[in-house]
Design an enzyme around this catalytic site. Structure first.
Site, PDB file in Angstrom:
ATOM      1  N   GLY A   1     -14.294 -48.494  41.466  1.00 30.90           N
ATOM      2  CA  GLY A   1     -14.247 -47.135  42.005  1.00 30.90           C
ATOM      3  C   GLY A   1     -14.262 -46.098  40.897  1.00 30.90           C
ATOM      4  O   GLY A   1     -14.848 -45.017  41.038  1.00 30.90           O
ATOM      5  N   ALA A   2     -13.625 -46.443  39.780  1.00 30.36           N
ATOM      6  CA  ALA A   2     -13.558 -45.484  38.676  1.00 30.36           C
ATOM      7  C   ALA A   2     -14.953 -45.193  38.122  1.00 30.36           C
ATOM      8  O   ALA A   2     -15.229 -44.084  37.667  1.00 30.36           O
ATOM      9  CB  ALA A   2     -12.642 -46.013  37.582  1.00 30.36           C
TER      10      ALA A   2
ATOM     11  N   GLY B   1      12.709 -18.427  38.935  1.00 33.70           N
ATOM     12  CA  GLY B   1      12.660 -18.168  40.370  1.00 33.70           C
ATOM     13  C   GLY B   1      11.220 -18.058  40.839  1.00 33.70           C
ATOM     14  O   GLY B   1      10.288 -18.580  40.214  1.00 33.70           O
ATOM     15  N   GLY B   2      11.039 -17.330  41.926  1.00 30.98           N
ATOM     16  CA  GLY B   2       9.703 -17.176  42.499  1.00 30.98           C
ATOM     17  C   GLY B   2       8.709 -16.576  41.525  1.00 30.98           C
ATOM     18  O   GLY B   2       7.487 -16.714  41.691  1.00 30.98           O
TER      19      GLY B   2
HETATM   20  C1  HXC Z   1      17.434  -5.816  36.388  1.00 32.93           C
HETATM   21  C2  HXC Z   1      17.757  -6.998  34.464  1.00 32.93           C
HETATM   22  C3  HXC Z   1      17.310  -8.181  35.087  1.00 32.93           C
HETATM   23  C4  HXC Z   1      16.913  -8.110  36.448  1.00 32.93           C
HETATM   24  C5  HXC Z   1      17.806  -8.649  33.061  1.00 32.93           C
HETATM   25  N1  HXC Z   1      18.061  -7.349  33.213  1.00 32.93           N
HETATM   26  N2  HXC Z   1      17.353  -9.192  34.192  1.00 32.93           N
HETATM   27  N3  HXC Z   1      17.802  -5.830  35.118  1.00 32.93           N
HETATM   28  N4  HXC Z   1      16.992  -6.902  37.042  1.00 32.93           N
HETATM   29  N5  HXC Z   1      16.459  -9.172  37.085  1.00 32.93           N
HETATM   30  C6  HXC Z   1      18.538  -6.432  32.203  1.00 32.93           C
HETATM   31  C7  HXC Z   1      19.970  -6.678  31.797  1.00 32.93           C
HETATM   32  O1  HXC Z   1      20.829  -5.974  32.638  1.00 32.93           O
HETATM   33  C8  HXC Z   1      20.003  -6.117  30.380  1.00 32.93           C
HETATM   34  O2  HXC Z   1      20.083  -4.724  30.435  1.00 32.93           O
HETATM   35  C9  HXC Z   1      18.620  -6.443  29.880  1.00 32.93           C
HETATM   36  O3  HXC Z   1      17.795  -6.657  31.026  1.00 32.93           O
HETATM   37  C10 HXC Z   1      18.579  -7.711  29.038  1.00 32.93           C
HETATM   38  O4  HXC Z   1      19.258  -8.733  29.724  1.00 32.93           O
HETATM   39  P1  HXC Z   1      20.342  -9.655  29.031  1.00 32.93           P
HETATM   40  O5  HXC Z   1      21.041 -10.401  30.097  1.00 32.93           O
HETATM   41  O6  HXC Z   1      21.170  -8.845  28.098  1.00 32.93           O
HETATM   42  O7  HXC Z   1      19.421 -10.615  28.166  1.00 32.93           O
HETATM   43  P2  HXC Z   1      19.589 -12.143  27.853  1.00 32.93           P
HETATM   44  O8  HXC Z   1      21.004 -12.419  27.455  1.00 32.93           O
HETATM   45  O9  HXC Z   1      18.496 -12.486  26.915  1.00 32.93           O
HETATM   46  O10 HXC Z   1      19.339 -12.909  29.249  1.00 32.93           O
HETATM   47  C11 HXC Z   1      18.109 -12.841  29.877  1.00 32.93           C
HETATM   48  C12 HXC Z   1      18.198 -13.414  31.315  1.00 32.93           C
HETATM   49  C13 HXC Z   1      19.331 -12.669  32.060  1.00 32.93           C
HETATM   50  C14 HXC Z   1      18.500 -14.893  31.240  1.00 32.93           C
HETATM   51  C15 HXC Z   1      16.859 -13.198  31.959  1.00 32.93           C
HETATM   52  O11 HXC Z   1      19.170 -11.272  31.889  1.00 32.93           O
HETATM   53  C16 HXC Z   1      19.359 -12.979  33.515  1.00 32.93           C
HETATM   54  O12 HXC Z   1      19.849 -14.024  33.926  1.00 32.93           O
HETATM   55  N6  HXC Z   1      18.887 -12.030  34.330  1.00 32.93           N
HETATM   56  C17 HXC Z   1      18.885 -12.135  35.748  1.00 32.93           C
HETATM   57  C18 HXC Z   1      17.849 -13.096  36.161  1.00 32.93           C
HETATM   58  C19 HXC Z   1      17.719 -13.185  37.650  1.00 32.93           C
HETATM   59  O13 HXC Z   1      18.598 -13.712  38.337  1.00 32.93           O
HETATM   60  N7  HXC Z   1      16.644 -12.575  38.187  1.00 32.93           N
HETATM   61  C20 HXC Z   1      16.362 -12.590  39.544  1.00 32.93           C
HETATM   62  C21 HXC Z   1      15.739 -13.939  39.762  1.00 32.93           C
HETATM   63  S1  HXC Z   1      15.053 -14.145  41.347  1.00 32.93           S
HETATM   64  P3  HXC Z   1      20.660  -3.839  29.247  1.00 32.93           P
HETATM   65  O14 HXC Z   1      20.665  -2.461  29.786  1.00 32.93           O
HETATM   66  O15 HXC Z   1      22.025  -4.385  28.943  1.00 32.93           O
HETATM   67  O16 HXC Z   1      19.688  -4.014  28.113  1.00 32.93           O
HETATM   68  C22 HXC Z   1      13.519 -13.616  41.134  1.00 32.93           C
HETATM   69  C23 HXC Z   1      12.757 -13.785  42.372  1.00 32.93           C
HETATM   70  C24 HXC Z   1      11.324 -13.437  42.227  1.00 32.93           C
HETATM   71  O17 HXC Z   1      13.074 -13.212  40.152  1.00 32.93           O
HETATM   72  C25 HXC Z   1      10.764 -13.720  43.591  1.00 32.93           C
HETATM   73  C26 HXC Z   1       9.324 -13.529  43.683  1.00 32.93           C
HETATM   74  C27 HXC Z   1       8.848 -13.830  45.072  1.00 32.93           C
END
Ligand code: HXC
Length: 509
Positions: free
Chosen positions: A403-404, A168-169
């Site tokens: 040019g290069a 994402g971002g």
């Molecule tokens: C809060 C999160 C989290 C998040 C993971 N965790 N991502 N908690 N916010 N964004 C937590 C999980 O709940 C879990 O907690 C632990 O971290 C590990 O995650 P798992 O899913 O068990 O690990 P894994 O299977 O390795 O998968 C990793 C992952 C997945 C692919 C990153 O966690 C995931 O898809 N997370 C969400 C990603 C997402 O959509 N993020 C927002 C994106 S938008 P526990 O307690 O069970 O250990 C964004 C915008 C930024 O980031 C913008 C900037 C301008």
């Protein structure tokens, strides 16, 4: 005594991050923990941590019951071979390394200190992105980091290591740093993940295919290098830091060297083949010029028709840009122009002198290049060289056409020393193409055409016409190139250039 004990207890808890189970899970993926990475990156016992006890302030979704010390990122400063750097390392074992308001504030704090104190920032990224429970507060945290990336750009070197998910971002913070290193099979970067891609475009793609290390070093050029594992990636960052100045007010470090400045390389006299259409490996020349043959290549896997990277001459860092005749005959194209332009601008921003090695038959022709804007992209490299005020030394080994020729740090773009080997051919184009245009009327007479081609070659397939005009400063023996180039850079150490005031330029983006 109780207080001292409490400090130790709290420290021990913070050091455990998300706990043993999650640490084991991290290791089982072949990944080190945030703290292990910092330990390997920095000199032994040099790490000084900030904000070890910072905890998030979120009270939604029951979050107030889970406030781990450190909030998913380890931050602080330390040294790499004795030189100060600031570092943040996201801890995937704590809420997936997700970015909360306070997590972001920790990163911003060390970024501000790095800029104020003039030292590089190294970010180790391993995060599930925005902390979902915090909503807009998390987005704001990212925004604050982005702004600091921009402010720090060109002030202190910024290096990103991608050692887990970055989606994402969140990708835009590393994207604005100077170098991105990835780890094969355990890291990925994309703006939208495989599921969204499937829904929107019906493409089926894995995370690795979409944004893994191979994709970003070979296809997209988002990343500068890919490494086998965390240990190798961290060691390579240490090596890179050794080449770089701490900030834009300092010169790059001068290291002790054990190589002869006047080393003669007789093999270079035969590097360029007699047949002008035969390729040869430009890397050989770079290795033979560099102190101890040490070349730190940047974007090795992308646009291989141009080589970019760092060497040292007399112990001082020099940025090298070189056409590679082994690939696409060394032509400039969109990818090569973009790759080299960004490298040239990095060097200029950080006072790293530029050595340009030229063997270029021109820009790559074709609709794919023109439709994709080779005009604008080629102009990036032209612009980058022209605006660069660092010492610029150029050596033409063979072709420098059209040019290069001008683009590749020619005299006309304020090259300081423009050398040519006797094998150089400096002309508007190759003899055959030139003849077919200026003697179009003789095209059906092969003998005449052969004679015209020979005449053109006799006139231009050498460096002397250019040398007579003073656009080549000297024709040098290939074997003496290291000595000549070292002496040239040594003479340019006091170079100062005054350019007219402007807010900033408007490089064709
Ligand atoms: C809060 C999160 C989290 C998040 C993971 N965790 N991502 N908690 N916010 N964004 C937590 C999980 O709940 C879990 O907690 C632990 O971290 C590990 O995650 P798992 O899913 O068990 O690990 P894994 O299977 O390795 O998968 C990793 C992952 C997945 C692919 C990153 O966690 C995931 O898809 N997370 C969400 C990603 C997402 O959509 N993020 C927002 C994106 S938008 P526990 O307690 O069970 O250990 C964004 C915008 C930024 O980031 C913008 C900037 C301008």
């Amino acid at each position: 005594m109780d207080v001292l004990q409490e400090l130790e207890t709290r420290r021990a808890a913070a050091r455990m991050g998300g706990g043993e189970k999650r640490i084991a899970a991290q290791h089982s993926k072949g990944k080190l923990t945030a703290r292990e990475r910092v330990e390997l990156l920095l000199d032994d016992d040099s790490f000084e941590e900030f904000d070890m006890f910072v905890a998030h302030r979120c009270t939604d979704f029951g979050m107030e019951k889970d406030r781990p010390a450190g909030d998913g990122v380890v931050t602080g400063w330390g040294t790499i071979n004795g030189r100060l750097v600031y570092v943040f390392s996201q801890d995937f074992t704590v809420m997936g390394g997700s970015v909360s308001e306070t997590h972001g504030q920790k990163i911003c704090k060390i970024m501000d200190m790095a800029v104020q104190n003039g030292a590089p920032i190294i970010g180790i990224n391993d995060s599930g992105g925005a902390r979902i429970q915090e909503g807009v507060a998390s987005l704001a945290a990212y925004g604050e980091v982005f702004q600091r990336n921009i402010t720090a750009s060109g002030v202190v070197p910024q290096i990103s290591l991608i050692m887990g998910p970055t989606a994402g971002g969140a990708v835009y913070s590393p994207a604005m740093t100077d170098f991105i290193f990835m780890v094969k099979d355990s890291s990925y970067m994309f703006v939208t993940g495989p599921d969204v891609v499937k829904t929107v475009t019906n493409e089926h793609v894995t995370a690795e295919e979409l944004g893994g290390a191979s994709t970003h070093t070979k296809k997209s050029s988002v990343a500068d290098a890919a490494f086998e594992n965390d240990v190798e990636a961290l060691a390579e960052v240490r090596r890179l830091i050794d080449f770089l100045p701490a900030n834009n007010r300092q010169k790059p470090p001068v290291r002790p060297f054990f190589d002869n400045v006047s080393r003669v390389e007789e093999s270079l006299d035969t590097l360029v083949p007699d047949n002008p259409n035969m390729p040869y490996d430009m890397k050989e020349l770079i290795m033979k010029l560099a102190d101890e043959g040490d070349f730190y290549e940047i974007q090795e896997e992308f646009a291989k028709n141009i080589l970019t990277g760092f060497i040292r001459l007399e112990g001082s860092t020099v940025g090298v840009v070189a056409n590679q005749p082994m690939v696409l005959a060394g032509c400039l194209d969109i990818d090569a122009s973009r790759k080299a332009a960004r490298f040239v601008r990095f060097c200029d921003a950080f006072e790293i002198p530029l050595l340009t090695l030229v063997d270029v038959p021109g820009f790559l022709p074709g609709t794919s290049q023109e439709y994709a804007g080779v005009i604008k992209h080629g102009a990036k490299l032209l612009f980058a060289y022209g605006e660069a005020t660092v010492p610029k030394v150029t050596v033409i080994t063979r072709k420098a056409y059209g040019g290069a020729y001008v683009v590749m740090a020619s005299k006309h773009l304020n090259g300081d020393f423009n050398y040519a080997w006797p094998t150089s051919e400096i002309a508007v184009m190759g003899a055959k193409g030139a003849t077919e245009i200026i003697h179009r009327g003789d095209l059906d007479d092969p003998e005449k055409i052969a004679q015209h081609t020979q005449d053109y070659e006799d006139r231009f397939a050498n460096p002397f016409v250019a040398a007579e005009k003073g656009v080549i400063d000297e024709v040098i023996m290939p074997q003496s190139t290291r000595k000549r180039v070292c002496r040239a850079f040594a003479s340019l150490r006091g170079k100062q250039v005054h350019t007219p005031w402007k807010k900033h330029d408007n490089i064709p983006l």
